[in-house]
Write an enzyme that holds these catalytic residues in place. Sequence first.
Site, PDB file in Angstrom:
ATOM      1  N   ASP A 243     -46.652 -12.765 -36.065  1.00 48.54           N
ATOM      2  CA  ASP A 243     -45.314 -12.435 -35.594  1.00 48.54           C
ATOM      3  C   ASP A 243     -44.394 -12.428 -36.830  1.00 48.54           C
ATOM      4  O   ASP A 243     -44.803 -12.750 -37.946  1.00 48.54           O
ATOM      5  CB  ASP A 243     -44.845 -13.430 -34.525  1.00 48.54           C
ATOM      6  CG  ASP A 243     -43.743 -12.834 -33.661  1.00 48.54           C
ATOM      7  OD1 ASP A 243     -43.604 -13.250 -32.503  1.00 48.54           O
ATOM      8  OD2 ASP A 243     -43.025 -11.931 -34.150  1.00 48.54           O
TER       9      ASP A 243
HETATM   10  C1  GLC Z   1     -40.104 -10.839 -32.758  1.00 47.66           C
HETATM   11  C2  GLC Z   1     -40.941 -11.180 -31.547  1.00 47.66           C
HETATM   12  C3  GLC Z   1     -42.093 -10.252 -31.374  1.00 47.66           C
HETATM   13  C4  GLC Z   1     -41.708  -8.882 -31.890  1.00 47.66           C
HETATM   14  C5  GLC Z   1     -41.565  -9.003 -33.395  1.00 47.66           C
HETATM   15  C6  GLC Z   1     -41.164  -7.681 -34.042  1.00 47.66           C
HETATM   16  O1  GLC Z   1     -39.622 -12.001 -33.352  1.00 47.66           O
HETATM   17  O2  GLC Z   1     -41.423 -12.493 -31.379  1.00 47.66           O
HETATM   18  O3  GLC Z   1     -42.433 -10.253 -29.984  1.00 47.66           O
HETATM   19  O4  GLC Z   1     -42.689  -7.937 -31.566  1.00 47.66           O
HETATM   20  O5  GLC Z   1     -40.666 -10.008 -33.758  1.00 47.66           O
HETATM   21  O6  GLC Z   1     -39.867  -7.338 -33.652  1.00 47.66           O
END
Ligand code: GLC
Length: 717
Positions: A243
């Site tokens: 993430d």
């Molecule tokens: C965010 C989220 C994730 C998302 C990623 C990209 O913090 O936790 O679900 O896909 O970053 O935006």
Amino acid sequence: MTLDEKIGQLAQVNAAGGHVPDHLRDAIREGRIGSVLNEVHVDTVNEIQRLAVHESRLGIPLLIGRDVIHGFTTVFPIPLGQAASWNPTLVEEGARIAAQEAAACGVNLTFAPMIDISRDPRWGRVAESLGEDPYLTGVLGAAMIRGFQGDDLARDGSIAACAKHFAGYGASESGRDYNTTNIPENELRNVYLPPFKAAVDAGVASLMTSFSDLDGVPASANTFLLKQVLRDEWHADAMVISDWESIKQLAVHGFTENDRESAYQAATAGVDMEMASTAYADHLASLVREGRISEPTVDAMVRNVLRVKFRLGLFDNAQTDAAAYAPAANADHLHAAYNAAVASAVLLKNDDWALPLHVESLDRIAVIGPLADDPYEQLGTWIFDGDAAHSRTILQSIREFVGERATVEFARGVQTTRSRSHEHVAEAVALAARSDVVILVLGEEAILSGEAHCRADITLPGAQQGLLEAVSATGTKVVLVLMAGRPLALELAVPHASAMLYAWHPGTMGGQAISDLLFGVVSPSGKLPVTFPRVTGQIPIYYAHKHTGKPATAESFIHMEDIEPRAHQVSVGNTSFHLDAGFTPLFPFGFGLSYSHVEYEHMQCSTAVLTMTGRITISADVVNVGPRPVEEVVQLYVRDLVGDVTRPVKELKAFTRVQLARGERRHVAFTLTARDLAFYGRAQRLIVEPGRFHVWIGGSSNPELRAEFTLVDDTAR
Ligand code: GLC
């Protein structure tokens, strides 16, 4: 590939703004990047891909990632709302359309479906989820993956899906986002992992690790999840992406000393690509050169990334011809969003057939509330590319439908869903008093749910409860429409409305869908994918709970206000309930009313004894005994009465939608095998145990009819 070029493939960097800055241009030319996220200007994406293919040594195209969660330009209901449709075909269609609109901009990877099981609606991300049930989430998550990926990832309009957040994120303590999770392995395997297994079985191209730590080991460095479960048990070949900076955050968790150790832990655990942070870019090469990480380990990571690029056909063509795609938010896309919004709405209350409204018997219609005419708020969370200009609001749609047949007047009542001021309440009350019916649209603005947007009290925010009570006190019939990104604790709201329609955040066409539902142009068919608590303090409350050794019953429950003064300590209670809230939810999982009435009759099992190799068919008649056609979600639940570990009092095992004309009877049958009854026991292995089972068929998790069968082990000789 040189080691540096290999490591370059493992880096996903943020790009946005419709241009390629020099530092990004250089990094691409030098092969230091494998993916970008958040660039959605197709000309810029094409330039990025041109640089990668024609100006780098190896010419490897990039993955272009974006959060396409519930639509792109055309916004569908939030995933929790789509889950209320219990309709895999509809969910798949929505994902397919979202993929087309995103692919037209050069996006080839979406960070969806989010398939975290959550039983805590304080958690803002429940909005992105498909609800509390592993089976329903698995079925609908797989449908989303099919919609995004199609049957050929290389085909125009297909984009790689990403099952997230692996795993257990939905158990964040106190429903506070990013908080720690502690999940016994047995519950992890029986509840939180099954939707991810369904996603892997559906061929999901990637998975994303969660921010959270699981039993002390952050998911982004969790060898048990990423090696033992994903690779050794499930034999998945999907790419694993972190993430946003979740690898860098390993040090923030206190799991590692620094980025270097974070890179080591994440790489050896099995995270292939690093989103946004640069621990891999900064440290992997030296970790390999000093022998702490083998180059074959890096090769395996790169292979997982390149496999997605090959499956997407990027090596054949990485350029996007936007003209090859239908325009975004075209009539077909908007109609699909309308259908999804209609199917997602759940009718929770309808006293004395308050709904549908009959416009011919109405002179003055009051539309009141902060969400009745807000094109943006109805879209919900995670709508980076949504365009509120396409929205149809409830007020617009009602005005258009009613035309000259009645007077439609609007009052906000409160400025926003959060404002505590009562300054506009009097105007709304006066309007209600002079109207024949009030359509009151309350709930949560989009910002109150989604990532990092958690609430410790999930009642109606701001001054909305006061507005509801003041409007209700006029005596005019109140139809309450609720838009929210989570179940709300509505015990205090229910008495003040004749009817309640839960629309979630219904997306671009939400207003049209709700208006058509209110006036009976279409009928509600949604069923709750998540339990609604009476009060926040009941959380977690969910249907597939354990029986406990002292289960509460209607007979054993006593409300604290009914306890005699000086009652002896053991004279009350003694079973599992709250003195001030009882033990049942306000609305149960699977519940939803319609504009007709369905009855279930003649439940049967094809056999009283199921063998390990046999099948059992469980059936019932579903009868539409009401005044209108109906679409009913028929649900099948099972209970394993005795298990190697304690088993839930009910588990959803199958469902189907049936459309019934007035008076129509339909025979509905489900088939189960022993495999459908498998669960993880104390040894953490999937087992099937002989024994007695209860089975129900009905229209909610408080189903109407029950039967029993016995599973025998005919294999033992
Ligand atoms: C965010 C989220 C994730 C998302 C990623 C990209 O913090 O936790 O679900 O896909 O970053 O935006």
